[in-house]
Design a protein around this motif. Structure first.
Motif, PDB file in Angstrom:
ATOM      1  N   LEU A   1       4.171   5.677  -5.545  1.00  0.00           N
ATOM      2  CA  LEU A   1       4.154   5.775  -7.007  1.00  0.00           C
ATOM      3  C   LEU A   1       3.148   6.823  -7.468  1.00  0.00           C
ATOM      4  N   LEU A   2       1.982   6.817  -6.872  1.00  0.00           N
ATOM      5  CA  LEU A   2       0.927   7.741  -7.277  1.00  0.00           C
ATOM      6  C   LEU A   2       1.254   9.180  -6.883  1.00  0.00           C
TER       7      LEU A   2
ATOM      8  N   ALA B   1       0.836  -1.206   0.000  1.00  0.00           N
ATOM      9  CA  ALA B   1       0.000   0.000   0.000  1.00  0.00           C
ATOM     10  C   ALA B   1       0.868   1.252   0.000  1.00  0.00           C
ATOM     11  N   GLU B   2       1.954   1.242   0.781  1.00  0.00           N
ATOM     12  CA  GLU B   2       2.839   2.395   0.831  1.00  0.00           C
ATOM     13  C   GLU B   2       3.572   2.584  -0.494  1.00  0.00           C
TER      14      GLU B   2
ATOM     15  N   LEU C   1       6.898   8.024 -13.266  1.00  0.00           N
ATOM     16  CA  LEU C   1       7.770   8.199 -12.106  1.00  0.00           C
ATOM     17  C   LEU C   1       9.193   8.305 -12.631  1.00  0.00           C
ATOM     18  N   SER C   2       9.833   9.453 -12.384  1.00  0.00           N
ATOM     19  CA  SER C   2      11.155   9.715 -12.942  1.00  0.00           C
ATOM     20  C   SER C   2      12.150   8.598 -12.617  1.00  0.00           C
TER      21      SER C   2
ATOM     22  N   LEU D   1       9.465   4.851 -14.655  1.00  0.00           N
ATOM     23  CA  LEU D   1       8.399   3.871 -14.482  1.00  0.00           C
ATOM     24  C   LEU D   1       7.064   4.493 -14.899  1.00  0.00           C
ATOM     25  N   VAL D   2       6.425   3.899 -15.898  1.00  0.00           N
ATOM     26  CA  VAL D   2       5.125   4.382 -16.359  1.00  0.00           C
ATOM     27  C   VAL D   2       4.029   3.645 -15.599  1.00  0.00           C
ATOM     28  N   LEU D   3       3.096   4.392 -15.028  1.00  0.00           N
ATOM     29  CA  LEU D   3       1.959   3.797 -14.324  1.00  0.00           C
ATOM     30  C   LEU D   3       0.866   3.537 -15.350  1.00  0.00           C
ATOM     31  N   THR D   4       0.600   2.282 -15.631  1.00  0.00           N
ATOM     32  CA  THR D   4      -0.302   1.912 -16.721  1.00  0.00           C
ATOM     33  C   THR D   4      -1.701   1.535 -16.263  1.00  0.00           C
ATOM     34  N   ASN D   5      -1.901   1.384 -14.948  1.00  0.00           N
ATOM     35  CA  ASN D   5      -3.239   1.046 -14.441  1.00  0.00           C
ATOM     36  C   ASN D   5      -3.429   1.764 -13.108  1.00  0.00           C
TER      37      ASN D   5
END
Length: 216
Positions: free
Chosen positions: A143-144, A137-138, A156-157, A196-200
């Motif tokens: 990431l968000l 969760a952390e 995320l850079s 890192l690309v957040l895809t969902n």
């Protein structure tokens, strides 16, 4: 009067990995960070470094470094290390001068109080996450919160390596690697040269809010 113009303020420079303030050292000055990034670090009993937060340059009272320690009893001492993460430009200010200036500016004191409360809330979350073993969760919250919209993607850079994320979360880097691998397998993230690309996002939010369990 900006912080850099206070009596006795001196411009100074730090290279990456240089300490502005070391834990335990007498603290007779504080720093105003004009540009760059500084990490506030604590070393655990096991010798592991944990990043408590980051200071960014040019953000007013939020860019003061060491100021909270200057509100303890004299002689002032910091319990944390403040380490340059990038090249930094600062102003070194006598601690008593900075405190006197803040006393005359209630709006700045209110901003400092806000920063202190946010720090406390963040540290409390980390403590309970560690106590409850709620690292997934952390991680998803991290990431968000730290990703940004870049060319239509939530990114995320790449400056946030697995090692640094582990320090922010106060967990082992292998734990971060395993969690990110599981998130990648589930289609939630994708590693790219830019970061890192957040895809969902909805799935990451569900993990963050403990609506789903990440088995890694």
């Amino acid at each position: 009067m900006p912080f850099r113009s206070l009596p006795g303020a001196e411009r100074c420079f730090f290279q990456p990995e240089e300490h502005l303030i070391s834990a335990g050292d007498p603290l007779d000055v504080v720093y105003y960070l004009v540009s760059g990034v500084v990490y506030r670090i604590i070393v655990t009993e096991n010798g592991d470094e944990c990043i408590l937060n980051r200071k960014n340059g040019g953000e007013g009272v939020a860019s003061l470094i060491g100021i909270l320690a200057a509100y303890t009893e004299k002689p002032y001492h910091s319990i944390n290390d403040f380490v340059a993460h990038t090249e930094c430009i600062c102003y070194r200010i006598p601690a008593d001068v900075c405190i006197d200036y803040l006393r005359q500016r209630p709006e700045l004191l209110e901003g400092l109080l806000h920063e202190s409360v946010c720090d406390y809330a963040s540290l409390s979350k980390k403590f309970w996450a560690r106590k409850e073993k709620n690292a997934p969760a952390e991680l998803c919250a991290f990431l968000l919160e730290n990703s940004r919209e870049v060319e239509g993607r939530r990114l995320l850079s790449k400056q946030y390596t697995n090692i640094e994320i582990a320090k922010f979360l106060s967990v082992h880097r292998v734990t971060v690697t395993n969690m990110l691998r599981t998130l990648k397998e589930e289609g939630c993230v994708e590693r790219t040269p830019q970061g890192l690309v957040l895809t969902n996002l909805s799935a990451l939010e569900a993990y963050r809010d403990r609506q789903k369990t990440l088995n890694y």
